[in-house]
Scaffold this active site. Structure first.
Site, mmCIF file in Angstrom:
data_model
loop_
_atom_site.group_PDB
_atom_site.id
_atom_site.type_symbol
_atom_site.label_atom_id
_atom_site.label_comp_id
_atom_site.label_asym_id
_atom_site.label_seq_id
_atom_site.Cartn_x
_atom_site.Cartn_y
_atom_site.Cartn_z
ATOM 1 N N ARG A 104 -1.959 18.652 29.418
ATOM 2 C CA ARG A 104 -1.192 17.544 28.825
ATOM 3 C C ARG A 104 -0.842 16.615 29.981
ATOM 4 O O ARG A 104 0.022 16.935 30.814
ATOM 5 C CB ARG A 104 0.066 18.081 28.141
ATOM 6 C CG ARG A 104 0.899 17.008 27.434
ATOM 7 C CD ARG A 104 2.094 17.640 26.743
ATOM 8 N NE ARG A 104 3.013 16.655 26.226
ATOM 9 C CZ ARG A 104 2.965 16.141 24.990
ATOM 10 N NH1 ARG A 104 2.031 16.534 24.157
ATOM 11 N NH2 ARG A 104 3.854 15.249 24.589
ATOM 12 N N HIS A 131 -5.172 12.562 21.221
ATOM 13 C CA HIS A 131 -4.270 13.691 20.958
ATOM 14 C C HIS A 131 -4.928 14.555 19.881
ATOM 15 O O HIS A 131 -4.418 14.673 18.757
ATOM 16 C CB HIS A 131 -2.912 13.174 20.507
ATOM 17 C CG HIS A 131 -1.795 14.159 20.634
ATOM 18 N ND1 HIS A 131 -1.995 15.489 20.964
ATOM 19 C CD2 HIS A 131 -0.442 14.024 20.450
ATOM 20 C CE1 HIS A 131 -0.841 16.114 21.000
ATOM 21 N NE2 HIS A 131 0.119 15.252 20.689
ATOM 22 N N GLN A 134 -3.055 17.369 17.718
ATOM 23 C CA GLN A 134 -2.136 16.823 16.722
ATOM 24 C C GLN A 134 -2.884 16.357 15.481
ATOM 25 O O GLN A 134 -2.492 16.645 14.354
ATOM 26 C CB GLN A 134 -1.356 15.649 17.323
ATOM 27 C CG GLN A 134 -0.392 14.981 16.353
ATOM 28 C CD GLN A 134 0.711 15.912 15.902
ATOM 29 O OE1 GLN A 134 1.423 16.472 16.724
ATOM 30 N NE2 GLN A 134 0.862 16.103 14.598
ATOM 31 N N ASP A 229 5.067 7.032 14.217
ATOM 32 C CA ASP A 229 5.190 7.729 15.497
ATOM 33 C C ASP A 229 6.341 7.087 16.268
ATOM 34 O O ASP A 229 6.744 5.952 15.980
ATOM 35 C CB ASP A 229 3.871 7.622 16.266
ATOM 36 C CG ASP A 229 3.810 8.542 17.482
ATOM 37 O OD1 ASP A 229 4.728 9.354 17.660
ATOM 38 O OD2 ASP A 229 2.827 8.435 18.244
ATOM 39 N N CYS A 270 4.476 12.766 13.754
ATOM 40 C CA CYS A 270 4.092 13.873 14.637
ATOM 41 C C CYS A 270 5.261 14.424 15.451
ATOM 42 O O CYS A 270 5.096 15.431 16.150
ATOM 43 C CB CYS A 270 2.939 13.455 15.542
ATOM 44 S SG CYS A 270 3.232 11.933 16.465
ATOM 45 N N ARG A 298 0.621 22.748 13.835
ATOM 46 C CA ARG A 298 0.124 22.719 15.213
ATOM 47 C C ARG A 298 -0.273 24.139 15.632
ATOM 48 O O ARG A 298 -1.303 24.342 16.295
ATOM 49 C CB ARG A 298 1.209 22.180 16.162
ATOM 50 C CG ARG A 298 1.427 20.688 16.123
ATOM 51 C CD ARG A 298 0.256 19.904 16.718
ATOM 52 N NE ARG A 298 0.074 20.186 18.131
ATOM 53 C CZ ARG A 298 0.722 19.564 19.111
ATOM 54 N NH1 ARG A 298 1.596 18.612 18.840
ATOM 55 N NH2 ARG A 298 0.466 19.850 20.377
#
Length: 314
Positions: A104, A131, A134, A229, A270, A298
């Site tokens: 990440r 991503h 996700q 988001d 998310c 997830r």
């Protein structure tokens, strides 16, 4: 077995994504079946973190535990990747120890360099370009709630110069879904041309319609899924927050925007979420919100991704 990595969702085909999603749903329904709990026995995942995340760390560590494996958390906050030792050397060394590497990071080049130098599968846990974990869990949740992908429309709201936006665009293009990306009419908040071009090429084969629009209600029209988001991603200076709120407020998902979509539309975020910013409390805490089902997935989607990359998703 051919070495595969997941750096963005379009590294996989639609068929591969659907197989991963279906397997994640199957594992979720039979969580403690011994068929799954020993899948990654004696396997180790290295998790490299340059950016913090509650959901990413906990879901990957828990997923490895549930599959019988082990996860190592390695923070590079105090020892940045590529400073004391090159990324190439770090990756070549680490891939002698572990079975998978996840990272990440802030920059897409870091993920690209890790993947180029790894002898084991690499999973992008987030960079500035994608991503994929996700979005894979998002589409698992859509499958659970809608039962299909065909003939669906999604609308995304807010800052669209954004990794989540980019992989949603790619995935909708791959799945032949329509997507309206609603953002301010300003290049610094709009998707990069490289992503738009990639999605247009994919859409030629699938019939997807990916649009950038600048009106929240227009984007909501005929939409099955509304997605917001955070307006305040990591790294946004405090002194810029007030101006960002003014800029993005016309793209807030509120009751009026939800009412402009289909009556059975679902709301996604998310997380983390800030009520009163990208969405109102009545939306995220209301009956159409599926954000916590989305967050739970997830765990399940990432387990399926790891098994797929290791060739043991059977």
């Amino acid at each position: 077995m051919t070495l595969r990595h997941l750096t963005k969702v379009s590294d996989f085909t639609r068929e591969e994504c659907e197989a991963i999603i279906d397997y994640a749903i199957k594992m979720k329904a039979d969580l403690w079946n011994e068929k799954y709990t020993t899948k990654l026995k004696n396997k180790t995942l290295l998790m490299i973190f340059a950016k913090p995340s509650l959901r990413t760390r906990v879901s990957f560590e828990t997923g490895m535990t549930q599959l019988g494996g082990h996860a190592i958390f390695y923070s590079i906050k105090d020892s940045p990747l590529g400073i004391k030792e090159t990324i190439q050397d770090t990756t070549k060394c680490a891939s002698r120890y572990v079975d998978m590497i996840s990272a990440r990071v802030f920059k897409r080049k870091d993920i690209q360099d890790i993947a180029a130098n790894s002898d084991v599968p690499v999973i992008n846990m987030l960079d500035d370009f994608a991503h994929p974990c996700q979005i894979m869990c998002d589409f698992q949740t859509i499958k659970e709630k809608k039962g299909k992908f065909d003939n669906l429309k999604m609308s995304f709201y807010g800052d669209c110069y954004n990794n989540v936006t980019y992989d949603l665009m790619r995935m909708c293009a791959m799945f032949g879904m329509d997507l309206d990306v609603a953002c301010p009419d300003d290049p610094k908040y709009a998707p990069e041309q490289e992503v738009i071009d990639e999605c247009e090429e994919i859409a030629k084969k699938t019939g997807a319609k990916i649009r950038v629009v600048h009106n929240a209600l227009e984007a909501a029209k005929n939409s099955d899924i509304l997605y917001a988001d955070s307006w305040m991603s990591y790294g946004i200076p405090k002194d810029e927050e007030e101006e960002r709120v003014k800029t993005f407020m016309p793209y807030q998902v509120n009751a009026e925007v939800m009412a402009a979509a289909k009556s059975d539309a679902i709301f996604m975020n998310c997380l983390p979420a800030k009520r009163g910013y990208e969405e109102t409390a009545e939306v995220i805490d209301g009956p159409q919100s599926i954000v916590f089902d989305q967050a739970e997935n997830r765990l399940h989607a990432q387990k399926a991704i790891m098994l797929f990359l290791l060739g043991i998703m059977d």
